[in-house]
Design a protein around this motif. Structure first.
Motif, mmCIF file in Angstrom:
data_model
loop_
_atom_site.group_PDB
_atom_site.id
_atom_site.type_symbol
_atom_site.label_atom_id
_atom_site.label_comp_id
_atom_site.label_asym_id
_atom_site.label_seq_id
_atom_site.Cartn_x
_atom_site.Cartn_y
_atom_site.Cartn_z
ATOM 1 N N HIS B 36 0.818 -1.210 0.000
ATOM 2 C CA HIS B 36 0.000 0.000 0.000
ATOM 3 C C HIS B 36 0.849 1.256 0.000
ATOM 4 C CE1 HIS B 36 -3.842 -2.176 1.536
ATOM 5 N NE2 HIS B 36 -3.568 -2.401 0.266
ATOM 6 N N TRP B 37 0.314 2.256 -0.674
ATOM 7 C CA TRP B 37 0.976 3.549 -0.769
ATOM 8 C C TRP B 37 0.174 4.491 0.102
ATOM 9 C CZ3 TRP B 37 -0.935 7.116 -4.994
ATOM 10 C CH2 TRP B 37 -0.286 8.345 -4.929
ATOM 11 N N GLY B 38 0.817 4.909 1.216
ATOM 12 C CA GLY B 38 0.059 5.659 2.208
ATOM 13 C C GLY B 38 0.479 7.107 2.303
ATOM 14 N N CYS B 39 1.276 7.422 3.318
ATOM 15 C CA CYS B 39 1.538 8.831 3.646
ATOM 16 C C CYS B 39 2.547 9.476 2.723
ATOM 17 C CB CYS B 39 2.022 8.941 5.086
ATOM 18 S SG CYS B 39 3.707 8.334 5.328
ATOM 19 N N ASP B 40 3.389 8.664 2.080
ATOM 20 C CA ASP B 40 4.405 9.198 1.165
ATOM 21 C C ASP B 40 5.532 9.927 1.897
ATOM 22 O OD1 ASP B 40 5.040 9.011 -1.473
ATOM 23 O OD2 ASP B 40 3.475 10.358 -2.185
ATOM 24 N N THR B 41 5.553 9.879 3.219
ATOM 25 C CA THR B 41 6.552 10.656 3.970
ATOM 26 C C THR B 41 7.350 9.782 4.939
ATOM 27 O OG1 THR B 41 4.888 11.176 5.639
ATOM 28 C CG2 THR B 41 5.179 12.784 3.881
ATOM 29 N N SER B 42 7.363 8.481 4.720
ATOM 30 C CA SER B 42 8.053 7.503 5.569
ATOM 31 C C SER B 42 7.571 7.514 7.012
ATOM 32 C CB SER B 42 9.584 7.629 5.492
ATOM 33 O OG SER B 42 10.040 8.833 6.008
ATOM 34 N N ASN B 43 6.338 7.906 7.223
ATOM 35 C CA ASN B 43 5.789 7.884 8.579
ATOM 36 C C ASN B 43 4.868 6.688 8.843
ATOM 37 O OD1 ASN B 43 6.490 10.317 10.323
ATOM 38 N ND2 ASN B 43 6.053 11.281 8.360
ATOM 39 N N CYS B 44 4.019 6.321 7.849
ATOM 40 C CA CYS B 44 2.894 5.441 8.182
ATOM 41 C C CYS B 44 3.217 3.952 8.089
ATOM 42 C CB CYS B 44 1.687 5.769 7.322
ATOM 43 S SG CYS B 44 1.736 5.048 5.662
ATOM 44 N N GLY B 45 4.196 3.571 7.262
ATOM 45 C CA GLY B 45 4.604 2.173 7.208
ATOM 46 C C GLY B 45 3.717 1.258 6.387
ATOM 47 N N ILE B 128 7.161 -2.777 15.326
ATOM 48 C CA ILE B 128 6.076 -2.262 14.474
ATOM 49 C C ILE B 128 5.832 -0.771 14.680
ATOM 50 C CG2 ILE B 128 4.892 -4.509 14.324
ATOM 51 C CD1 ILE B 128 2.789 -3.294 16.331
ATOM 52 N N SER B 129 6.715 -0.120 15.445
ATOM 53 C CA SER B 129 6.471 1.298 15.764
ATOM 54 C C SER B 129 6.595 2.197 14.533
ATOM 55 C CB SER B 129 7.400 1.782 16.885
ATOM 56 O OG SER B 129 8.743 1.765 16.456
ATOM 57 N N GLY B 130 7.153 1.662 13.436
ATOM 58 C CA GLY B 130 7.203 2.443 12.200
ATOM 59 C C GLY B 130 5.939 2.328 11.371
ATOM 60 N N GLY B 131 4.921 1.644 11.911
ATOM 61 C CA GLY B 131 3.653 1.505 11.190
ATOM 62 C C GLY B 131 2.539 2.144 11.992
ATOM 63 N N ILE B 132 1.635 2.803 11.295
ATOM 64 C CA ILE B 132 0.507 3.427 11.981
ATOM 65 C C ILE B 132 -0.766 2.654 11.643
ATOM 66 C CG2 ILE B 132 -0.938 5.500 12.110
ATOM 67 C CD1 ILE B 132 1.603 7.145 11.599
ATOM 68 N N CYS B 133 -1.478 2.225 12.692
ATOM 69 C CA CYS B 133 -2.766 1.564 12.521
ATOM 70 C C CYS B 133 -3.807 2.418 13.227
ATOM 71 C CB CYS B 133 -2.738 0.166 13.145
ATOM 72 S SG CYS B 133 -4.388 -0.592 13.183
ATOM 73 N N ARG B 134 -4.841 2.809 12.499
ATOM 74 C CA ARG B 134 -5.850 3.681 13.102
ATOM 75 C C ARG B 134 -7.085 2.896 13.562
ATOM 76 N NH1 ARG B 134 -2.672 6.576 14.662
ATOM 77 N NH2 ARG B 134 -2.038 8.588 13.831
ATOM 78 N N CYS B 135 -7.058 1.567 13.372
ATOM 79 C CA CYS B 135 -8.238 0.784 13.752
ATOM 80 C C CYS B 135 -8.050 0.031 15.064
ATOM 81 C CB CYS B 135 -8.565 -0.254 12.677
ATOM 82 S SG CYS B 135 -8.931 0.421 11.059
ATOM 83 N N THR B 136 -6.958 -0.698 15.179
ATOM 84 C CA THR B 136 -6.912 -1.745 16.203
ATOM 85 C C THR B 136 -6.399 -1.285 17.557
ATOM 86 O OG1 THR B 136 -4.646 -2.348 15.642
ATOM 87 C CG2 THR B 136 -6.418 -3.489 14.458
ATOM 88 N N GLY B 137 -5.723 -0.138 17.611
ATOM 89 C CA GLY B 137 -5.061 0.214 18.861
ATOM 90 C C GLY B 137 -3.840 -0.657 19.108
ATOM 91 N N TYR B 138 -3.415 -1.406 18.107
ATOM 92 C CA TYR B 138 -2.183 -2.217 18.096
ATOM 93 C C TYR B 138 -2.264 -3.485 18.945
ATOM 94 C CZ TYR B 138 -0.499 2.111 16.082
ATOM 95 O OH TYR B 138 -0.380 3.220 15.302
ATOM 96 N N LYS B 139 -3.184 -3.537 19.899
ATOM 97 C CA LYS B 139 -3.182 -4.648 20.851
ATOM 98 C C LYS B 139 -3.313 -5.982 20.124
ATOM 99 C CE LYS B 139 -5.147 -5.889 25.302
ATOM 100 N NZ LYS B 139 -5.029 -7.307 25.033
ATOM 101 N N ASN B 140 -4.243 -6.042 19.192
ATOM 102 C CA ASN B 140 -4.452 -7.307 18.493
ATOM 103 C C ASN B 140 -3.317 -7.619 17.513
ATOM 104 O OD1 ASN B 140 -6.759 -7.394 19.939
ATOM 105 N ND2 ASN B 140 -8.162 -7.476 18.184
ATOM 106 N N ILE B 141 -2.644 -6.577 17.036
ATOM 107 C CA ILE B 141 -1.485 -6.830 16.162
ATOM 108 C C ILE B 141 -0.380 -7.491 16.979
ATOM 109 C CG2 ILE B 141 0.267 -5.779 14.679
ATOM 110 C CD1 ILE B 141 -1.770 -3.625 13.938
#
Lengths: 291, 159
Positions: B36-45, B128-141
């Motif tokens: 996936h192509w996301g933020c384009d700024t090396s932030n979202c992962g 995984i701190s270089g990836g942003i998830c806006r759904c799960t709160g990371y716990k399930n990941i």
């Protein structure tokens, strides 16, 4: 969509070849290593090189080794290697402190020490780290090498002593007994640039601070060398009271600007607190008393 | 310029502009739009792929820089209908909702377990701190990566 403006690309196969290309192509040419500072700048059109010379194949520029009374780090050494190096952690633990909080692990797989220093962003952690440990930058051009202290390396925001037709090849840090070092940073969220950061290195002899280096990141137009604080500390017995005084100097001698990361008074406060903490932890490490 | 890059073990050759980013090179290859192509700024992962086994952000690497390197994308995880344990973990532990960050999370987590088969929760969170998830709160990941680590450890014991 963010894409850089057009440029010509070539891959260097030797340091000499990269320098020859830089000389031939002139001021429109830039070296690219990890690219994690340069490519974002190019996407924003803040950097517009006409030629990129890719040095990622130059394995001879990737190393961390002890050479006589110096520690040498090749310019292409990546953040992940700086983070994991036991040799570096033993001599200068502030590198690991800093690397743990520079961007995120995926970015650290690509970014390099040479790229970080040459980007010369005031908020970039390794510039403060290298200043505190009194590192020297080895700059190579067609005419040979020159060695520049960190105080002369940072000329201004995003400007370094590396001239046209030259490249940074190595960082050298003098090895001296009795040393300890630490890097302290406050960021808004994991992986962000610093709101403020402080690097400190001390060398203790006979219960006194024989030498000291302190530098700040993100609280001025360039990395700030706290020479007034260093003068205060040198020759004195380390104490929390003394470190607090150095913190006050840090607060006075930095020149932060207000932005989304915080107002000026908050950043000055952080400069003071982080300087005090970094000196305290550096000293505890020098004396092998770290909690 | 002409480039030839190994993607999931196959050579992909194409004429490109030197400024083409790896994420676009991959996504413009037939059947490789999983990255996936996301933020384009090396932030979202979201764009994380593996380069020689290491997770990297493909929005901040030029395709031209990848010739001679092995790129692996999320499509390489499933083999002949058999999901990778990381994918199974995401399924079992419900580690995605919208799924946009998932390809990057999967490739990051796969690289973590390849290097460190039994990571602590803190090590997983750091990785995984270089990836942003806006759904799960990371716990399930985190639970999914742990599930995969345990699954792989159990599979190894059985052998």
């Amino acid at each position: 969509m963010q894409t850089p403006a057009s440029f010509e690309y070539e891959r260097a196969t030797s340091v000499e070849g990269a320098i020859a290309s830089l000389q031939r192509l002139g001021s429109g040419a830039r070296i690219i290593a990890g690219g994690h500072s340069l490519l974002p700048m190019m996407k924003l059109r803040l950097a517009n090189p006409e030629h990129l010379i890719d040095i990622n194949d130059l394995a001879e520029l990737s190393y961390i080794r002890e050479q006589g009374d110096e520690l040498s780090i090749g310019a292409l050494t990546r953040h992940v290697e700086l983070e994991k190096s036991e040799l570096l952690a033993r001599h200068f633990p502030l590198f690991r402190d800093a690397e743990n909080v520079i961007a995120d692990p995926v970015v650290r797989n690509r970014g390099t020490i040479g790229g970080s220093l040459c980007q010369a962003d005031a908020a970039e952690d390794l510039s403060a780290v290298c200043s505190a440990v009194k590192a020297k930058a080895v700059i190579r051009g067609a005419g040979g090498e020159r060695v520049v202290g960190m105080e002369d390396f940072h000329i201004g925001p995003y400007v370094t002593a590396v001239g046209e037709g030259e490249m940074l090849t190595e960082v050298r840090i003098p090895l001296r007994p009795g040393g300890g070092s630490a890097h302290e940073k406050v960021e808004r969220r994991a992986g962000d640039w610093a709101i403020a950061a402080a690097s400190a290195a001390v060398w203790i002899e006979g219960g006194k601070i024989a030498d000291v280096g302190v530098a700040l990141g993100a609280v001025g137009p360039t990395t700030i060398h706290l020479s007034r604080a260093e003068e205060l500390l040198r020759g004195k017995a380390p104490s929390e009271g003394l470190f607090a005084q150095a913190g006050e100097i840090a607060s006075a001698d930095c020149s932060p600007s207000a932005d989304g990361r915080g107002p000026i008074d908050y950043k000055r406060h952080l400069a003071s607190v982080l300087t005090t903490r970094a000196l305290s932890r550096a000293t505890a490490r020098a004396l092998h008393q770290e909690a | 310029m002409h480039v030839s890059i190994s993607v999931n073990g196959e050579q992909v050759s194409r004429e490109i502009e030197p400024r083409q980013l790896l994420v676009h090179f991959i996504r413009e290859t037939p059947d490789l739009t999983g990255t996936h192509w996301g933020c384009d700024t090396s932030n979202c992962g979201a764009c994380v792929v593996q380069m020689d086994g290491q997770p990297v952000k493909s929005c901040t690497i030029l395709a031209a820089m990848c010739e001679g390197h092995e790129i692996r994308t999320v499509e390489s995880l499933e083999v002949d209908g058999q999901l990778d344990p990381i994918q199974m973990g995401f399924h079992e532990q419900h580690a995605l909702q919208c799924g946009f960050c998932t390809p990057g999370m999967l490739m990051t987590a796969r690289a973590l377990l390849d290097e460190n088969p039994n990571p602590t929760d803190l090590e997983i969170r750091t990785a995984i701190s270089g990836g942003i998830c806006r759904c799960t709160g990371y716990k399930n990941i985190v639970s999914a990566v742990r599930w995969a680590a345990e699954y792989e450890a159990a599979a190894k014991q059985e052998v």
